[in-house]
Design a protein around this motif. Structure first.
Motif, PDB file in Angstrom:
ATOM      1  N   GLN A   1       0.832  -1.196   0.000  1.00 48.01           N
ATOM      2  CA  GLN A   1       0.000   0.000   0.000  1.00 48.01           C
ATOM      3  C   GLN A   1       0.870   1.250   0.000  1.00 48.01           C
ATOM      4  O   GLN A   1       1.974   1.251   0.546  1.00 48.01           O
ATOM      5  CB  GLN A   1      -0.951   0.027   1.206  1.00 48.01           C
ATOM      6  CG  GLN A   1      -0.280   0.192   2.553  1.00 48.01           C
ATOM      7  CD  GLN A   1      -1.291   0.221   3.687  1.00 48.01           C
ATOM      8  OE1 GLN A   1      -1.521  -0.786   4.344  1.00 48.01           O
ATOM      9  NE2 GLN A   1      -1.903   1.374   3.897  1.00 48.01           N
TER      10      GLN A   1
ATOM     11  N   ALA B   1       0.246   5.819  -0.294  1.00 49.70           N
ATOM     12  CA  ALA B   1      -0.668   6.948  -0.439  1.00 49.70           C
ATOM     13  C   ALA B   1      -0.668   7.445  -1.881  1.00 49.70           C
ATOM     14  O   ALA B   1       0.340   7.369  -2.579  1.00 49.70           O
ATOM     15  CB  ALA B   1      -0.264   8.072   0.500  1.00 49.70           C
TER      16      ALA B   1
ATOM     17  N   SER C   1      -5.535   5.605  -1.271  1.00 50.60           N
ATOM     18  CA  SER C   1      -4.291   4.839  -1.280  1.00 50.60           C
ATOM     19  C   SER C   1      -4.293   3.843  -2.418  1.00 50.60           C
ATOM     20  O   SER C   1      -5.348   3.354  -2.837  1.00 50.60           O
ATOM     21  CB  SER C   1      -4.106   4.085   0.039  1.00 50.60           C
ATOM     22  OG  SER C   1      -3.935   4.968   1.118  1.00 50.60           O
TER      23      SER C   1
ATOM     24  N   PRO D   1      -8.697   4.454   2.312  1.00 47.61           N
ATOM     25  CA  PRO D   1      -7.844   3.750   3.290  1.00 47.61           C
ATOM     26  C   PRO D   1      -8.579   2.709   4.122  1.00 47.61           C
ATOM     27  O   PRO D   1      -7.972   1.753   4.612  1.00 47.61           O
ATOM     28  CB  PRO D   1      -7.306   4.884   4.160  1.00 47.61           C
ATOM     29  CG  PRO D   1      -7.290   6.074   3.254  1.00 47.61           C
ATOM     30  CD  PRO D   1      -8.524   5.920   2.398  1.00 47.61           C
TER      31      PRO D   1
END
Length: 251
Positions: free
Chosen positions: A153, A155, A168, A189
């Motif tokens: 993951q 951002a 994300s 998220p």
């Protein structure tokens, strides 16, 4: 993959998006998109070869290997090569753009008459569809509890929502009780929370012009086991798809 989710998917309400997206807003998705009508091929971009190798070279994991061929196969060498030259695709309304390898293709698909939204489908040199993005979508996701493991993951600040929420990029494995499904794209998220009983994956994020849908295409099963999925993280194909998704920008 849809069979894994039948008992859990409660609703995917999509207004202004083509039929190929209606069933794919959240949760397990088919390996290839539905055939689309009114296809216009963009003049930019050519194609590149997907990285593949026999499934027998994939590393084992605790789960038994499936006899099915996964959609994304791991190359014999996991070493990444130099960054490819890039082109930029911009959706017709001029707001959302992304960078992609110059040897890949992007074709624009118009939804049925009267519905807003535009799909951009990214394919490799052999005509394999790798990724679908839809711009101008008005949608919502609702799904049941799953067990999730986040494999990667990052951002994605270029697509920060009007309410200030920063989406994300994520690559996850979800277990619906009878096997794992894999998902990759941009998400809120909350869809990257790990553990038991979390809400299932939703790949729709709000934007100032409606919403953005992203979906990397996986067949069923996407990988024979989680070890193979983790090995894919080290490939050029994975790096290029991730870079494309992180390059998404709203202007």
């Amino acid at each position: 993959m849809n069979s894994r989710r039948t008992a859990f998917l409660t609703a995917v309400a999509v207004a202004g998006v083509s039929a190929s997206l209606v069933l794919a807003g959240c949760g397990p998705q088919p390996g290839t998109p539905a055939a689309a009508s009114d296809v216009a091929v963009s003049g930019t971009g050519e194609r590149t070869t997907a990285l593949t190798v026999p499934a027998s070279s994939m590393p084992p994991s605790g789960a038994p290997a499936s006899s099915s061929v996964p959609a994304s196969k791991v190359p014999a060498s996991s070493a990444k090569h130099g960054s490819p030259a890039l082109k930029t695709y911009t959706f017709p309304d001029g707001h959302i753009s992304f960078a992609y390898p110059e040897t890949w293709t992007v074709r624009t698909v118009q939804p049925p008459a009267g519905l807003p939204g535009v799909e951009a489908i990214v394919a490799d040199t052999e005509g394999n569809d790798l990724l679908t993005l839809a711009n101008g979508v008005t949608a919502g996701c609702a799904g049941g509890p799953v067990s999730r493991r986040v494999l990667d993951q990052t951002a994605a600040p270029g697509m920060t929502a009007p309410n200030g929420v920063e989406p994300s990029f994520g690559f996850v494995a979800e277990d619906y009780g009878n096997g794992e499904a894999y998902f990759m794209g941009l998400t809120d998220p909350r869809s990257l929370k790990e553990g038991e009983g979390v809400s299932s994956w939703c790949n729709l994020i709000p934007t100032a012009n409606g919403g953005l849908f992203t979906r990397v295409h996986f067949n069923e099963p996407g990988f024979p086991n989680r070890g193979a999925a983790k090995a894919w993280l080290a490939t050029d194909q994975y790096a290029q798809l991730k870079a494309l998704l992180l390059s998404l920008n709203y202007a």
